[in-house]
Scaffold this active site. Structure first.
Site, PDB file in Angstrom:
ATOM      1  N   GLY A  10      15.390  45.392  50.178  1.00 14.06           N
ATOM      2  CA  GLY A  10      14.228  46.149  50.563  1.00 14.06           C
ATOM      3  C   GLY A  10      14.457  47.305  51.494  1.00 14.06           C
ATOM      4  N   GLY A  36      11.715  44.247  46.748  1.00  9.11           N
ATOM      5  CA  GLY A  36      13.086  45.002  47.184  1.00  9.11           C
ATOM      6  C   GLY A  36      13.167  45.676  45.555  1.00  9.11           C
ATOM      7  CE1 TYR A 149       3.896  39.600  57.390  1.00  7.02           C
ATOM      8  CE2 TYR A 149       2.433  41.252  57.721  1.00  7.02           C
ATOM      9  CZ  TYR A 149       3.712  40.900  57.233  1.00  7.02           C
ATOM     10  OH  TYR A 149       4.786  42.035  57.507  1.00  7.02           O
ATOM     11  CE  LYS A 153       8.100  37.228  59.259  1.00  9.59           C
ATOM     12  NZ  LYS A 153       9.038  36.884  58.493  1.00  9.59           N
TER      13      LYS A 153
END
Ligand code: UDP
Length: 322
Positions: A10, A36, A149, A153
């Site tokens: 990535g 990526g 998101y 995380k």
């Protein structure tokens, strides 16, 4: 040192590989190429200290072997970008939560140091600056998918901290703020590559909302330098640390700056959020990191001026287009 970089094909991962190879380390990449690209690491092919494996971090068998063979894991593989997460909510949650759980479980099995990449998204909707690692976090409702998101995380952060607390595993959590530079793609929503490509094509530069929201932007070279120092740093275990630039700019001003620096004739247009991201979208209006902890840990903070980063990135895209 043998370092496993998950998500190494990535944007951030491939630049980290470049730095690690330049420093004389041995590097293995695992990447499923979902966001990526092999192009990002093709120039490292043939280097005897560089190896890569196209596979998913959810493949426990492969991850078990790779982690058993390395000295340190830098876990960058994740669903990245607000647009990507909004378009792929389920797989993003799975990759972020299950992938990190796998990496941590195996790092613990083989007692390997692990850096876990988190994001400034975890801070949520703050308006104050700077954001410090021990600030409270403020999210919207789960019907607003963006917060998945941040929440996923955050679960990664809790899991990493729990491994440190209960198993004394050497885990370091890095909260990366908006990182920019060559090789970043605008495909997943990131504003700088999008604005630069629009500017170079003389297409309208699309500012979402009223453009008064702010960000700080960090040069990729500074981010990977900070990650490298954290790999080597012995004081980071169990810590959450911001990595980010501190030069705050509104998105409307960013559009003007990119237009000017690229000599573009683009018009700057304002697009309502619901047209850009669909309904139920909520932006983060301000995001500026405190870098005190980073400085205390590694004696380095990202300081490349925004103009210089933008000029460098504009040159990259100009060369790529020609
Ligand atoms: N943005 C924009 N135009 C674009 C893409 C993004 O105005 O074409 C805005 C976006 O709404 C946000 C900021 O730029 O306010 C940064 O967006 P990005 O997706 O790069 O990162 P974020 O900080 O939101 O994760």
């Amino acid at each position: 040192m043998k370092i496993l970089v998950t998500g190494g094909a990535g944007f951030i991962g491939s630049h980290l590989c470049d730095l690690l190879i330049a420093k004389g380390e041995e590097v293995t990449v695992i990447d499923d190429l979902s966001t990526g690209s092999l192009e990002n690491i093709s120039h490292l092919n043939g280097n005897p200290r560089f190896h890569y494996c196209v596979n998913t971090i959810l493949n426990t068998k492969v991850m078990d072997r790779l982690i058993s063979e390395c000295d340190c894991v830098v876990h960058l593989a994740a669903a990245v970008g607000v647009k990507y997460v909004l378009e792929n909510p389920l797989s993003s949650i799975e990759t972020n939560i299950l992938g990190t759980e796998t990496a941590l479980k195996l790092a613990n099995r083989y007692r390997k140091k692990i850096l876990v990449a988190s994001t400034s998204e975890v801070y949520g909707k703050h308006m104050h600056a700077p954001l410090k690692e021990d600030d409270n976090l403020i999210y919207g409702p789960p019907s607003t998918m963006r917060w998945s998101y941040a929440a996923s995380k955050l679960v990664d952060e809790f899991t990493a901290l729990a491994y440190h607390r209960t198993k004394k595993l050497d885990t370091v959590i890095i909260r990366c703020f908006n990182t920019i530079g060559p090789r970043q793609t605008g495909l997943y929503g990131m504003v700088v590559p999008r604005f630069i490509q629009q500017a170079l094509r003389d297409d309208p530069i699309t500012v979402y909302g009223d453009g008064k929201q702010t960000r700080t932007f960090t040069f990729i070279d500074d981010v990977v330098e900070a990650i490298y120092r954290l790999i080597k740093c012995e004081k980071g275990a169990g810590e959450v640390v911001n990595i980010g630039g501190t030069e705050e700019i509104t998105i409307a001003d960013l559009a003007h700056k990119i237009k000017e620096l690229s000599g573009s004739n683009s018009e700057i247009v304002f697009i309502p959020y619901d047209k850009a991201y669909g309904k139920d979208f909520e932006d983060m209006m301000r995001r500026v990191p405190s870098v005190d902890k980073l400085k205390a840990l590694i004696g380095f903070i990202p300081e490349t001026p925004l103009d210089q980063i933008l000029k460098n990135t504009i040159e990259y895209f100009r060369a790529k287009a020609s």
